[in-house]
Design a protein around this motif. Structure first.
Motif, short mmCIF file in Angstrom:
data_model
loop_
_atom_site.label_atom_id
_atom_site.label_comp_id
_atom_site.label_asym_id
_atom_site.label_seq_id
_atom_site.Cartn_x
_atom_site.Cartn_y
_atom_site.Cartn_z
N GLU A 238 0.81 -1.22 0.00
CA GLU A 238 0.00 0.00 0.00
C GLU A 238 0.84 1.27 0.00
N GLY A 239 2.16 1.14 0.02
CA GLY A 239 3.03 2.30 -0.05
C GLY A 239 3.27 3.00 1.27
N GLU A 240 3.08 2.26 2.40
CA GLU A 240 3.23 2.87 3.72
C GLU A 240 4.67 2.94 4.19
N GLY A 241 5.58 2.32 3.44
CA GLY A 241 6.98 2.40 3.84
C GLY A 241 7.79 1.24 3.29
N ILE A 242 9.09 1.28 3.59
CA ILE A 242 10.03 0.22 3.19
C ILE A 242 10.11 -0.80 4.32
N THR A 243 10.18 -2.06 3.97
CA THR A 243 10.34 -3.07 5.01
C THR A 243 11.36 -4.10 4.58
N ARG A 244 11.80 -4.89 5.54
CA ARG A 244 12.72 -6.00 5.26
C ARG A 244 12.07 -7.28 5.79
N ILE A 245 12.06 -8.30 4.96
CA ILE A 245 11.29 -9.49 5.29
C ILE A 245 11.93 -10.71 4.66
N PRO A 246 11.77 -11.90 5.26
CA PRO A 246 12.25 -13.11 4.60
C PRO A 246 11.52 -13.32 3.27
N ARG A 247 12.24 -13.75 2.27
CA ARG A 247 11.65 -13.90 0.94
C ARG A 247 10.50 -14.90 0.94
N PHE A 248 10.54 -15.91 1.82
CA PHE A 248 9.49 -16.93 1.79
C PHE A 248 8.12 -16.38 2.20
N HIS A 249 8.08 -15.20 2.82
CA HIS A 249 6.79 -14.61 3.18
C HIS A 249 6.06 -14.03 1.96
N LEU A 250 6.79 -13.81 0.88
CA LEU A 250 6.17 -13.24 -0.31
C LEU A 250 5.55 -14.34 -1.16
N ARG A 251 4.50 -13.97 -1.87
CA ARG A 251 3.90 -14.89 -2.82
C ARG A 251 4.37 -14.50 -4.22
N ASN A 252 3.63 -13.62 -4.89
CA ASN A 252 4.05 -13.21 -6.24
C ASN A 252 4.15 -11.70 -6.36
N GLU A 253 4.33 -11.01 -5.22
CA GLU A 253 4.33 -9.54 -5.25
C GLU A 253 5.49 -8.97 -6.06
N LEU A 254 6.63 -9.63 -6.06
CA LEU A 254 7.76 -9.15 -6.85
C LEU A 254 7.54 -9.40 -8.34
N GLU A 255 7.01 -10.57 -8.67
CA GLU A 255 6.79 -10.93 -10.07
C GLU A 255 5.72 -10.05 -10.72
N THR A 256 4.72 -9.68 -9.95
CA THR A 256 3.64 -8.85 -10.51
C THR A 256 3.96 -7.36 -10.49
N GLY A 257 5.08 -6.99 -9.87
CA GLY A 257 5.46 -5.59 -9.83
C GLY A 257 4.82 -4.81 -8.70
N GLN A 258 4.09 -5.48 -7.80
CA GLN A 258 3.51 -4.78 -6.65
C GLN A 258 4.60 -4.29 -5.71
N LEU A 259 5.71 -5.02 -5.67
CA LEU A 259 6.83 -4.65 -4.82
C LEU A 259 8.12 -4.72 -5.62
N VAL A 260 9.11 -3.95 -5.16
CA VAL A 260 10.42 -3.89 -5.81
C VAL A 260 11.47 -4.21 -4.76
N GLU A 261 12.44 -5.06 -5.12
CA GLU A 261 13.53 -5.35 -4.19
C GLU A 261 14.58 -4.26 -4.27
N LEU A 262 15.01 -3.78 -3.11
CA LEU A 262 16.07 -2.78 -3.02
C LEU A 262 17.39 -3.45 -2.64
N PHE A 263 18.49 -2.86 -3.03
CA PHE A 263 19.84 -3.34 -2.70
C PHE A 263 20.02 -4.80 -3.14
N ALA A 264 19.50 -5.13 -4.31
CA ALA A 264 19.54 -6.51 -4.79
C ALA A 264 20.97 -6.99 -5.04
N ASP A 265 21.91 -6.05 -5.27
CA ASP A 265 23.28 -6.44 -5.55
C ASP A 265 24.11 -6.61 -4.28
N TYR A 266 23.49 -6.40 -3.09
CA TYR A 266 24.21 -6.60 -1.83
C TYR A 266 24.07 -8.07 -1.40
N PRO A 267 25.10 -8.62 -0.71
CA PRO A 267 24.95 -9.98 -0.16
C PRO A 267 23.77 -10.03 0.80
#
Length: 301
Positions: A238-267
């Protein structure tokens, strides 16, 4: 342990009363009179010096102490049956109630799609799923098993089996990034709105690994803090802020573009998922089959 000849007196009758739902039905199932059943439960409560059941003319309800005692007694009876079956050479089908505690987000995203396969395979098991993100006391609260995710499990007397390895990722919605800008470095998070998970120790300090594989921390100020990972993801969408979460909690939010991963090039910070259960020499069949089933369907390949 001191000798106690009365240790099991009344236990079988008490479990039958709870499973039957009434003294009358328990009497019918066991071939005893209702008055005998009532007296046996009464003597058990007197010996334990605690009330196990709330009784009225129409209802029968366990007290909190009775609930704990019932779960432990039922497990003892199942273990005794397994021991007898082992001696007589009988095959023991997994059966009975299996109480499992699981984080809400993991249950909805990973467990829900495979539950029907489990119930079809083991029709004699009654699966009771308690969806709760808090860390429960498995033994004290009468659970057979709990699913937990952690960077590192705390030392305990419990047995744990890791079945899945995931990673913590930082995410935001496109709308949030359009409105507030995209942080170029994790340190920039101190100037952004963030959403935090309340059950994480030091939840207002996020750990990162830089490109030289060095650990560093970033203090954040969260206006929104929740104890539910499903709500955490929803608020982020809903755009209320940035969060950090284990990837397994996501379903298809990244694939559908609802969410964007930040700092993807960091370990990534690695997060393991475990099944945790009490240390028992003779594990019940229902627990063993659940462990194997989850490993088979959700475990790392």
């Amino acid at each position: 342990m001191a000798f106690n000849s009365a240790l099991f007196d009344g236990m079988v009758i008490f479990v039958e009363v709870v499973n039957s739902g009434s003294f009358t039905q328990a009497a019918h199932n066991s071939g005893h009179s209702t008055s005998y059943i009532s007296k046996e439960v009464g003597k058990l409560e007197e010996r334990l010096a605690v009330r196990l059941l709330h009784r009225t003319t129409r209802t029968l309800r366990l007290t909190p102490e009775g609930e704990l005692y019932f779960q432990q007694c039922q497990q003892l009876m199942e273990d005794a049956q397994m021991a007898e079956n082992a001696l007589t050479g009988q095959q023991d089908k997994p059966k009975g109630k299996l109480r499992v505690s699981c984080p809400v987000g993991f249950a909805l995203s990973r467990l829900r799609p495979i539950i029907s396969k489990f119930t079809d395979r083991y029709p004699d098991i009654i699966l009771e799923l308690d969806l709760n993100d808090r860390k429960i006391d498995i033994v004290a609260e009468g659970f057979d098993l709990a699913i937990r995710a952690s960077h590192q499990l705390e030392d305990s007397s419990l047995i744990s089996r890791r079945f899945l390895r995931s990673e913590g990722i930082v995410i935001a919605s496109p709308d949030y990034l359009k409105k507030h800008g995209s942080p170029a470095h994790p340190n920039d998070l101190t100037n952004h709105k963030t959403i935090s998970y309340s059950y994480v120790k030091q939840g207002l300090v996020w750990d990162f690994i830089d490109k030289d594989n060095q650990h560093f921390t970033v203090p954040i100020q969260s206006q929104l803090i929740t104890n539910n990972s499903f709500m955490e993801v929803s608020l982020c969408v809903e755009g209320e802020g940035i969060t950090r979460i284990p990837r397994f909690h996501l379903r298809n939010e990244l694939e559908t573009g609802q969410l964007v991963e930040l700092f993807a090039d960091y370990p990534k910070i690695i997060i393991d998922v475990f099944m945790v259960y009490p240390s028992r020499k003779n594990m019940s069949g229902k627990v063993r089959c659940f462990l194997d089933f989850i490993t088979e369907h959700l475990g790392d390949k």
